[in-house]
Design a protein around this motif. Structure first.
Motif, PDB file in Angstrom:
ATOM      1  N   ILE A  78       0.836  -1.206   0.000  1.00 38.20           N
ATOM      2  CA  ILE A  78       0.000   0.000   0.000  1.00 38.20           C
ATOM      3  C   ILE A  78       0.871   1.256   0.000  1.00 38.20           C
ATOM      4  O   ILE A  78       0.589   2.227  -0.713  1.00 38.20           O
ATOM      5  N   ALA A  79       1.947   1.222   0.794  1.00 36.98           N
ATOM      6  CA  ALA A  79       2.836   2.380   0.891  1.00 36.98           C
ATOM      7  C   ALA A  79       3.457   2.717  -0.459  1.00 36.98           C
ATOM      8  O   ALA A  79       3.487   3.885  -0.867  1.00 36.98           O
ATOM      9  N   ILE A  80       3.935   1.710  -1.142  1.00 44.40           N
ATOM     10  CA  ILE A  80       4.582   1.934  -2.440  1.00 44.40           C
ATOM     11  C   ILE A  80       3.575   2.429  -3.473  1.00 44.40           C
ATOM     12  O   ILE A  80       3.834   3.386  -4.209  1.00 44.40           O
ATOM     13  N   ARG A  81       2.404   1.787  -3.521  1.00 44.97           N
ATOM     14  CA  ARG A  81       1.366   2.188  -4.470  1.00 44.97           C
ATOM     15  C   ARG A  81       0.931   3.636  -4.225  1.00 44.97           C
ATOM     16  O   ARG A  81       0.763   4.427  -5.158  1.00 44.97           O
ATOM     17  N   PHE A  82       0.746   3.972  -2.967  1.00 45.12           N
ATOM     18  CA  PHE A  82       0.307   5.323  -2.606  1.00 45.12           C
ATOM     19  C   PHE A  82       1.348   6.357  -3.016  1.00 45.12           C
ATOM     20  O   PHE A  82       1.025   7.392  -3.608  1.00 45.12           O
ATOM     21  N   ALA A  83       2.615   6.062  -2.718  1.00 41.39           N
ATOM     22  CA  ALA A  83       3.692   6.985  -3.074  1.00 41.39           C
ATOM     23  C   ALA A  83       3.833   7.119  -4.581  1.00 41.39           C
ATOM     24  O   ALA A  83       4.120   8.209  -5.100  1.00 41.39           O
ATOM     25  N   LEU A 122       5.407   5.818   7.726  1.00 42.62           N
ATOM     26  CA  LEU A 122       6.816   5.715   8.125  1.00 42.62           C
ATOM     27  C   LEU A 122       7.633   5.002   7.051  1.00 42.62           C
ATOM     28  O   LEU A 122       8.787   5.360   6.787  1.00 42.62           O
ATOM     29  N   LYS A 123       7.007   4.000   6.414  1.00 45.62           N
ATOM     30  CA  LYS A 123       7.687   3.304   5.319  1.00 45.62           C
ATOM     31  C   LYS A 123       7.887   4.236   4.126  1.00 45.62           C
ATOM     32  O   LYS A 123       8.947   4.243   3.494  1.00 45.62           O
ATOM     33  N   LYS A 126      10.541   6.996   4.904  1.00 43.25           N
ATOM     34  CA  LYS A 126      11.869   6.396   4.936  1.00 43.25           C
ATOM     35  C   LYS A 126      12.351   6.083   3.528  1.00 43.25           C
ATOM     36  O   LYS A 126      13.515   6.321   3.170  1.00 43.25           O
ATOM     37  N   MET A 127      11.459   5.573   2.691  1.00 41.50           N
ATOM     38  CA  MET A 127      11.799   5.219   1.318  1.00 41.50           C
ATOM     39  C   MET A 127      12.208   6.454   0.515  1.00 41.50           C
ATOM     40  O   MET A 127      13.162   6.427  -0.267  1.00 41.50           O
ATOM     41  N   LEU A 128      11.470   7.538   0.715  1.00 45.74           N
ATOM     42  CA  LEU A 128      11.718   8.764  -0.042  1.00 45.74           C
ATOM     43  C   LEU A 128      12.700   9.703   0.651  1.00 45.74           C
ATOM     44  O   LEU A 128      12.977  10.794   0.152  1.00 45.74           O
ATOM     45  N   GLU A 129      13.193   9.290   1.830  1.00 43.84           N
ATOM     46  CA  GLU A 129      14.131  10.097   2.615  1.00 43.84           C
ATOM     47  C   GLU A 129      13.538  11.463   2.948  1.00 43.84           C
ATOM     48  O   GLU A 129      14.196  12.501   2.844  1.00 43.84           O
ATOM     49  N   LEU A 130      12.269  11.457   3.344  1.00 48.83           N
ATOM     50  CA  LEU A 130      11.574  12.672   3.754  1.00 48.83           C
ATOM     51  C   LEU A 130      11.556  12.771   5.273  1.00 48.83           C
ATOM     52  O   LEU A 130      11.547  11.748   5.970  1.00 48.83           O
ATOM     53  N   PRO A 131      11.527  13.988   5.828  1.00 49.96           N
ATOM     54  CA  PRO A 131      11.399  14.130   7.291  1.00 49.96           C
ATOM     55  C   PRO A 131      10.034  13.620   7.732  1.00 49.96           C
ATOM     56  O   PRO A 131       9.007  13.978   7.137  1.00 49.96           O
ATOM     57  N   SER A 132      10.011  12.801   8.765  1.00 47.26           N
ATOM     58  CA  SER A 132       8.750  12.182   9.180  1.00 47.26           C
ATOM     59  C   SER A 132       7.882  13.115  10.016  1.00 47.26           C
ATOM     60  O   SER A 132       6.659  12.953  10.055  1.00 47.26           O
ATOM     61  N   PHE A 133       8.475  14.104  10.684  1.00 47.63           N
ATOM     62  CA  PHE A 133       7.719  14.933  11.641  1.00 47.63           C
ATOM     63  C   PHE A 133       6.508  15.620  11.022  1.00 47.63           C
ATOM     64  O   PHE A 133       5.409  15.557  11.594  1.00 47.63           O
ATOM     65  N   PRO A 134       6.638  16.306   9.854  1.00 55.15           N
ATOM     66  CA  PRO A 134       5.444  16.952   9.291  1.00 55.15           C
ATOM     67  C   PRO A 134       4.313  15.974   9.018  1.00 55.15           C
ATOM     68  O   PRO A 134       3.132  16.306   9.225  1.00 55.15           O
ATOM     69  N   ALA A 389       6.266   5.726  16.167  1.00 56.62           N
ATOM     70  CA  ALA A 389       7.395   6.470  15.602  1.00 56.62           C
ATOM     71  C   ALA A 389       8.683   6.158  16.351  1.00 56.62           C
ATOM     72  O   ALA A 389       9.748   5.971  15.744  1.00 56.62           O
ATOM     73  N   GLU A 390       8.586   6.088  17.670  1.00 58.95           N
ATOM     74  CA  GLU A 390       9.775   5.787  18.468  1.00 58.95           C
ATOM     75  C   GLU A 390      10.289   4.389  18.164  1.00 58.95           C
ATOM     76  O   GLU A 390      11.503   4.137  18.177  1.00 58.95           O
ATOM     77  N   GLY A 391       9.365   3.472  17.881  1.00 61.77           N
ATOM     78  CA  GLY A 391       9.765   2.114  17.535  1.00 61.77           C
ATOM     79  C   GLY A 391      10.542   2.039  16.236  1.00 61.77           C
ATOM     80  O   GLY A 391      11.296   1.089  16.000  1.00 61.77           O
ATOM     81  N   GLU A 392      10.376   3.054  15.379  1.00 61.71           N
ATOM     82  CA  GLU A 392      11.111   3.124  14.103  1.00 61.71           C
ATOM     83  C   GLU A 392      12.242   4.154  14.156  1.00 61.71           C
ATOM     84  O   GLU A 392      12.705   4.623  13.119  1.00 61.71           O
TER      85      GLU A 392
END
Length: 432
Positions: A78-83, A122-123, A126-134, A389-392
């Motif tokens: 789902i993450a890949i398809r969505f991206a 989060l996937k 991480k894949m796109l090397e984007l900041p997760s916070f926003p 998030a902390e788990g990742e």
């Protein structure tokens, strides 16, 4: 003396939770243990009265369902398809994430939605090397706004719906969904202006993203079909729980146990339990014990009762004060125990001559749900997102979140006040 002691323990614990210097679960459990050692309450009080085991069991069940489903590669797919659909563009990705989260939080509940959707985001980041916070900030805001729209969207709404029989599923949609939609549009504008420059200038490897075959990440095994079937059955049960006359916790727990039984030969139970966010669950337990200490000594009840005294029983002033107090305190303590303390107080307002309490119930619901955006401990979904998030290794700093959350909640309370005033209170101005 007990009041002072319980308040000090709560404030000190909350300070360490805010600073993030010590694991938040350890801090919350330490505070609860101190309350036990000092005799504020007994162990029976804690386990029988103050810890909301329904919430803990619901979270645990959804974590089990998701951990098993994740093993099939479904979320990665789902993450890949969505991206790929948004071609890795950060801003459309951010807006898309908020839309899916808001809709899911309204139709299901916000805790379940973030449990399903945060691992996906989060996937992607991480894949796109984007900041997760926003993205995590947007998901939290969207989940609490979407959850405010329906009876099943947020635990405080469920509690209010159970306490007031005539407030049906349709009632919540008619009265709260319009404001939730307004707040969602406002949030989109705010998020866009906050992060448009920082995200627009980022370059993602679109070519590499588009070349990925999402099907390769999907493990087409019997476990995949079992997971999807049970997950859909559980979600359907959530939607129909009022017709089935069954608690959502029972539905979630049944789904988790059923899926573990069906996949027992394909996946060791130990591996499933290892994926459960135990830190998040124990933080909830510690948080319930801390707030339980304030309830035990009467702090929360006295604050609630002081509302009536401060407004001299004026109907409009009481409704607006309920809205703001709920919004402020739901940002400081988890909105579930706060609403639990407020419900009997609102019910007592009838003795002050207030016949139509519906606007006050809506004020309580709006304040509790939207006020949860102020801090990471303001709502159950916030805590879950922070734990995932902390788990990742994508920890959300408590103070940094507050810098965005508190101003947004103040804006939410202003807009909610205008909505409540215009829709409900104009006929009652000057009445008691």
């Amino acid at each position: 003396m007990d009041i002072i002691l319980a308040t000090i323990i709560f404030l000190v614990s909350y300070f360490f939770i805010m600073t993030d210097r010590i694991n938040r679960a350890v801090v919350a459990l330490s505070g609860g243990t101190l309350l036990l050692l000092t005799g504020i309450y007994t162990i029976d009080d804690v386990f029988m009265s103050y810890i909301d085991w329904n919430t803990i069991a619901l979270l645990f069940s959804m974590m089990v369902l998701i951990s098993i489903t994740e093993k099939t590669g479904l979320f990665s797919f789902i993450a890949i398809r969505f991206a790929q659909k948004v071609r890795g563009s950060p801003l459309p990705l951010l807006i898309g994430a908020s839309i899916l989260t808001a809709i899911g939080s309204a139709l299901l509940d916000n805790v379940t939605t973030v449990l399903i959707f945060v691992p996906i985001m989060l996937k992607i980041t991480k894949m796109l090397e984007l900041p997760s916070f926003p993205f995590l900030l947007t998901i939290i805001f969207s989940s609490n706004i979407g959850g405010a729209a329906t009876l099943i969207g947020d635990p405080p709404n469920i509690m209010i719906g159970q306490a007031v029989e005539h407030l049906t599923f349709l009632s919540f949609i008619i009265h709260l969904a319009p404001l939730a939609l307004i707040m969602y549009m406002v949030m989109l504008v705010v998020i866009y202006f906050l992060f448009r420059n920082s995200l627009r200038n980022l370059e993602t490897n679109v070519d590499e993203l588009l070349q990925i075959d999402a099907q390769e990440h999907l493990i087409k095994s019997p476990m995949l079909y079992k997971s999807i079937t049970v997950l859909l059955m559980t979600i359907t049960g959530f939607l129909l729980h009022s017709f089935l006359h069954m608690e959502m916790t029972v539905i979630a727990l049944s789904g988790a146990i059923l899926l573990m039984l069906l996949t027992e030969k394909e996946l060791f139970t130990e591996h499933i339990f290892a994926k459960v966010e135990w830190v998040t669950l124990f933080f909830f337990i510690g948080l319930f014990t801390l707030v339980g200490g304030l309830r035990e000594v009467g702090v929360i009840d006295e604050i609630a009762r002081g509302i009536i005294l401060s407004t001299d029983g004026d109907y409009a002033s009481t409704a607006l004060l309920i809205l703001w107090v709920s919004g402020i305190f739901s940002g400081i303590v988890d909105n579930i125990p706060f609403v639990a303390a407020m419900i009997p107080v609102v019910q007592e307002f009838e003795s002050y001559g207030m016949v139509n309490l519906d606007p006050i119930w809506w004020s309580l619901a709006l304040g509790a749900c939207l006020g949860g955006n102020a801090t990471l401990v303001g709502a159950s979904s916030n805590v879950v997102v922070a734990g995932l998030a902390e788990g990742e290794n994508q920890k959300i700093p408590f103070i940094r979140f507050m810098l965005y959350g508190v101003p947004f909640v103040l804006l939410s309370m202003i807009i909610s006040s205008i909505y409540v005033y215009l829709r409900y209170l104009l006929p009652y101005i000057g009445q008691t």
